[in-house]
Enzyme design. Structure first.
Site, PDB file in Angstrom:
ATOM      1  N   THR A  83       0.859  -1.179   0.000  1.00 55.54           N
ATOM      2  CA  THR A  83       0.000   0.000   0.000  1.00 55.54           C
ATOM      3  C   THR A  83       0.892   1.225   0.000  1.00 55.54           C
ATOM      4  O   THR A  83       1.494   1.566   1.012  1.00 55.54           O
ATOM      5  CB  THR A  83      -0.897   0.003   1.250  1.00 55.54           C
ATOM      6  OG1 THR A  83      -1.659  -1.197   1.259  1.00 55.54           O
ATOM      7  CG2 THR A  83      -1.840   1.197   1.242  1.00 55.54           C
ATOM      8  N   LYS A 111      -7.202   0.881  -3.227  1.00 59.01           N
ATOM      9  CA  LYS A 111      -6.778   0.193  -2.000  1.00 59.01           C
ATOM     10  C   LYS A 111      -6.885   1.121  -0.798  1.00 59.01           C
ATOM     11  O   LYS A 111      -7.389   0.745   0.273  1.00 59.01           O
ATOM     12  CB  LYS A 111      -5.331  -0.298  -2.148  1.00 59.01           C
ATOM     13  CG  LYS A 111      -4.697  -0.847  -0.872  1.00 59.01           C
ATOM     14  CD  LYS A 111      -5.397  -2.101  -0.349  1.00 59.01           C
ATOM     15  CE  LYS A 111      -4.987  -2.454   1.086  1.00 59.01           C
ATOM     16  NZ  LYS A 111      -3.654  -2.955   1.234  1.00 59.01           N
ATOM     17  N   LYS A 142      -1.281   5.565   9.289  1.00 60.26           N
ATOM     18  CA  LYS A 142      -0.520   5.892   8.076  1.00 60.26           C
ATOM     19  C   LYS A 142      -1.442   5.809   6.849  1.00 60.26           C
ATOM     20  O   LYS A 142      -1.410   6.685   5.971  1.00 60.26           O
ATOM     21  CB  LYS A 142       0.643   4.908   7.897  1.00 60.26           C
ATOM     22  CG  LYS A 142       1.577   5.232   6.741  1.00 60.26           C
ATOM     23  CD  LYS A 142       2.330   3.985   6.235  1.00 60.26           C
ATOM     24  CE  LYS A 142       1.413   3.101   5.383  1.00 60.26           C
ATOM     25  NZ  LYS A 142       2.070   1.986   4.691  1.00 60.26           N
TER      26      LYS A 142
END
Lengths: 284, 284, 284, 284
Positions: free
Chosen positions: C91, C167, C235
């Site tokens: 990611t 995503k 994050k």
């Protein structure tokens, strides 16, 4: 100077009269008829287009839509006196300021944004705070007129939108100060502190300026007659959010405040002074 | 008067010295050794318990936990001189103020909360703003001492927690003012306005008070050496949220601000002055 | 096919083994040594550059910074086998995906983003959900490889960043589902409803899907061992905020959630599973 | 059983008809006249009081205020048949459920809250999800009736408000799911992903449940005819905020969502389906 003035409401009326007092010739137009004494010394004209037959002109109308209708859709701008410098004193969106700049340039006219801070009593006393931005020559031409309506003028740049951004940001800060007072009253009220006692503390220490003194008085009194209606306040927070979009940065306090004010409006407080957000905080 | 003083840090040190200057006898204790000139005129004692062998005592320690350890867990309070009135000058939670009140009553002692507003230079100059709350007799006993450390004292009620709630709310408002400046700088910066130009406008109109003048200067300079560290600021916003819980009311701007400051701390700004939130706003 | 694989951690290890099982020759590199059985059937190589001497390669490293160090700063990319197609399965930010695309094009290599949804057990069972985006030829080349590691592949477009955006948005929705469960538990818990009873209702009606069943189980059990650490979750919310900047639109629930998760991390929960946000909600 | 039914609207009508189909005798009242076929098999009575001359009765009226007017202010409750068990199926506030419980006890009547999940087509098909809470005997008496209108009944406790809290929390979660879809569409749309493509991914992976399938379809189609009007959705978020007050806990996503929905209502979307919040997200 030969000055046009469009919009003789609670703010525009006193501003136009102060131009008369300063010795200017004022060609004034208002949508609805105005009482004679309000227009004392002015030449009342029949159309916005006639008001624009002047060296400089002011517009003080409610919002983007009103200005678009009266000046653009009507064709008034196209027939304005060549070389006119036009100052829009309302709180308009930064985007619309950009459009006005372009439309004036096409028509061979000068354009400045000249929004003001202050309530009707400050307008009456020629004590407004005036922000102005636009091309240097255009600004120079209207500066003596701005001096006649305000106590000081801040020249903010050559892009008219800079003055609107400053006005919108100042109003945003004002709304934040009001909500800060409201939340502090809720917090301290939970421990039995009277708003007056807490306000006396903060006004006597960190927050002894007009934003806080004006609105703490309103909140303590519970008198929320406008003043500045919450519907208009919510509109200005919308302008702030729109103006910030291009930065790509989040303004989380603005977002929270805007949501809260929208809730208060949805709960029926839109016609109250925007400091009634403090009443909503105590109940919601 | 015979006065104890616990905690001779950047704030406590000057406060204790001002008590000496006002003619009081000060029995002072600090966790770590202090340089002789800082304690000039004081009796340095070896334990917190000895500092409490006085008519009145001040405590200026970092937070609830430090006070709990030094005064409660240590047993110092239990051996204090009977009739002592104890003033806690730190920013503590309202809940802990309630516990301290009860523990002092059990021990036959008086308790007041006496938090202060002001930075070390104001402490040095005996110009702090002092809030105090507690039982009338206890407040009356310490008021002359408070006069020696501050420029004015606000008596806020008979429940000590009222002074803490006021201090916490004032700090919350200060953080909101900083974030308001930060968001306004982002918004106006999007149109090329320099922070200085915008600050000159707002300080000259609605926001001409120390909360805004101090922090606009820091934001414009980009110098974020503390001052007041953001970690501590976030702690105070937590105290504000905790204090508001019992009201059952939402404080949406506090919530938004607390989330934002937690993000900035998570991004590594915890040791900077809390006005570095303005730097975070420009980047995040 | 001759396939490189960089990063044999909890996700990458099983993914690489499934490529071996599907009959591909795998040149694998990991920063730290890996146990023999984990790399069974692979050729362990000594440098990332050697792993890129293949027809196609996968990278499964922690974040933008790790990939930048291992592939870009090291020069590994520049020495890759001509014509290689590289799939990054981590990611990463949409911005970095754009940079990777450009850097691969400069080096005469193909690039696709191929992030995956699923935990290590799904990786082991070759049941990951795979998103992929990139130029058609590059996607076509890696699709058989993606089939070997997942149960289904969604082809999302020709710009690699589209897969990363999807995503990131899916992870954002997952975090929102967790916080929705957390807030609902607080609300219903105020009236004595056990989480299990409420979860039984919602899973049996509107929310009978894995996002809610997985996390309601964790919340009800109070077992917050990761799983997916809250630090990483925060994050990903940062990536979502960054990805949304270019739209100029506000995402108010994302903002609120990000602030809340930052608070929970500041309160020490960063190493717990991100569903521990529910514990924070009950206490904060 | 001899059953009363008050409120034959889009939900109440089909529910009452399903009671008839199950062999119960239904004494029905509606404020406005109803077409004959809608009341087929029912005894239409002239007043709410007559509807309460039964062993059990249902009320399906819009909100707290409508129930207060029809049942409490009118005196209908006081003249109800002794021993009646009354089930309120609307979404009402937890506070009002407590008041209804007390008023029924005073009048010697049983009271249960029995809110339902499902739209008119589910009501028609006797496929509602039913939550019920109240004293055991009262719940036992109405359970066979609830079986006639729904596909399953969840018994949630002995305090009627527990069923209302669960319904309110479920609706809150539904609104959060819609806003999550909306924000994800904004984020991914910024990179050119079509909503359909993103929805296909998430419905095929983590979010394959009716909350997401129903509303992703509406959002993709852009058809926002209600459905469930946003005005009512905002009312339910208000109920959620009010219900959470006693917990003293903050629900930050609820706050953000409520503010956002209030903005959308203020912008004129109140009569649209509440999923039109997705349209607002794309524009605001």
């Amino acid at each position: 100077m030969d000055v046009g003035f469009i919009g003789l409401g609670r703010m525009g009326g006193p501003m136009a009269r102060n131009l008369v007092k300063a010795g200017h010739r004022v060609r004034a137009w208002n949508r609805s008829p105005v009482a004679g004494e309000l227009a004392d010394g002015m030449d009342l004209v029949a159309t916005p287009a006639e008001a624009l037959q002047a060296e400089a002109a002011f517009t003080m109308l409610a919002d983007d839509a009103a200005i678009r209708e009266v000046l653009l859709s009507s064709g008034a701008l196209q027939s304005a006196r060549p070389g006119l410098v036009h100052a829009v004193a309302s709180t308009i969106s930064v985007g619309f300021a950009g459009e006005l700049r372009a439309r004036h340039a096409e028509a061979g006219l000068g354009y400045v944004s000249a929004p003001v801070l202050g309530r009707p009593d400050a307008a009456e006393a020629a004590q407004l705070a005036v922000m102005v931005a636009g091309e240097k020559d255009a600004v120079a031409k209207v500066c003596p007129l701005l001096d006649a309506i305000g106590r000081r003028t801040w020249v903010l740049g050559e892009d008219p939108g800079q003055a609107n951004a400053a006005k919108i940001a100042a109003n945003m800060m004002l709304a934040m100060a009001i909500e800060a007072l409201a939340e502090a009253v809720v917090l301290t009220g939970g421990y039995g502190l009277a708003p007056e006692a807490f306000f006396d503390l903060i006004l006597g220490t960190l927050f002894g300026c007009s934003a806080y003194s004006i609105y703490s008085t309103k909140i303590a009194s519970g008198d929320f007659e406008p003043g500045f209606a919450m519907n208009l306040g919510l509109k200005d927070l919308r302008l702030a959010a729109a103006a910030s979009e291009k930065t790509g940065r989040r303004l989380p306090m603005l977002d929270a405040l805007r949501g809260r004010m929208a809730e208060a409006v949805a709960a029926g407080l839109g016609d109250k002074d925007w400091s009634a957000i403090a009443d909503y905080a105590r109940q919601a």
